[in-house]
Each structure stands twice: as structure tokens, then as C-alpha cells.
Design a protein around this motif. Sequence first.
Motif, PDB file in Angstrom:
ATOM      1  N   VAL A 136      -9.588  20.573 -11.181  1.00 23.19           N
ATOM      2  CA  VAL A 136      -8.191  20.446 -11.601  1.00 23.19           C
ATOM      3  C   VAL A 136      -7.990  21.074 -12.981  1.00 23.19           C
ATOM      4  O   VAL A 136      -6.985  21.735 -13.234  1.00 23.19           O
ATOM      5  N   GLN A 137      -8.959  20.896 -13.873  1.00 19.21           N
ATOM      6  CA  GLN A 137      -8.841  21.462 -15.202  1.00 19.21           C
ATOM      7  C   GLN A 137      -8.699  22.983 -15.144  1.00 19.21           C
ATOM      8  O   GLN A 137      -7.947  23.575 -15.919  1.00 19.21           O
ATOM      9  N   SER A 142      -5.142  27.752 -15.607  1.00 18.29           N
ATOM     10  CA  SER A 142      -4.558  28.961 -15.012  1.00 18.29           C
ATOM     11  C   SER A 142      -3.038  28.889 -15.007  1.00 18.29           C
ATOM     12  O   SER A 142      -2.356  29.870 -15.312  1.00 18.29           O
ATOM     13  N   LEU A 143      -2.501  27.718 -14.666  1.00 18.64           N
ATOM     14  CA  LEU A 143      -1.043  27.553 -14.668  1.00 18.64           C
ATOM     15  C   LEU A 143      -0.475  27.680 -16.077  1.00 18.64           C
ATOM     16  O   LEU A 143       0.577  28.285 -16.277  1.00 18.64           O
TER      17      LEU A 143
END
Length: 150
Positions: A136-137, A142-143
Motif C-alpha cells: 500500500v505504501q 505513486s499516487l
Amino acid sequence: MNDDIPFEDIGPIDYLVIEFPADRSPDGSALPLLLDLVDRGIVRVLDLAFVRKLADGSVVGVDISELGFEGDIEVSVFAEASSGLLDNADLDEAAAILEPGCSAAVLVYENRWAAPFAAALRHSGAQLVASGRIPVQGILASLDALETQS
């Protein structure tokens, strides 16, 4: 594991090692969510074990009832989760990545939601040749990078 389910009908099996900070014990807040996944047939808990890495680097097993979860959490549901897939060597390996003083939950589970899909693939002669997980990190980073580019 449940002996009445043929091996070829079993879904993919995954594991998680979840580290808890040394300065506080797990509070059990995630256990009702895990129980909900089990109740809805999404996953089947095969093994759930807890370990603690002591300051000297040694590893000890911790019984789920000794964790002192807060609130109205029924831990006996998971106390018996032991399929035999997870052994002491696995627990030692999981604990090796822990910081001294930290504890961890080691969870082995079947993805029951994927069992029919996986069985159909196996029956057609297909086989899984690679698998992975994006942390998730990494997705959040990236987002964030995409957002700053906009």
C-alpha cells in the motif's frame, strides 16, 4: 484444513506477518474484521500465531489469550486456528524481520473467494507461475507522485 474440501478446489493460500510496536500490545481491533471475512466465506484462517522478539533477539511464542485485547473480542474463535502449515521454523523466520521488543501476528489464510476460479484454471491444465503484492505504501507514493505532476 477441512478434509471435506478436495485439494483441487482450494483457493490460493497467502500469509501475512504483521508487526506491532514494542511500546504497545495489539488491541485486537482488526480481529472482528477478520472474523467478518471468515463469516462471509471470503477467507478461511488456516493458521494464526503470535510471536515476540525479545531484546536479546530470542523469539517466544505468545498465546492469543495472553495478548490482553481490549473490548468485547472473542479470541477463542482464532485460538484453535492451526492447520499444520505453519511451523516453528516459519515463526522464527517471521520473527527475524521484527525489531527487538516487537510482537507479530503470523496469519496463513485461504482466499476462498478465488477457489472456484483457481479450481477452473487447474482443471484446464493452467498453473500459477508468478504472484506478487504491491505494498500500500508503494501505491500511495505513486499516487502522490502523479498528483504532484498534475
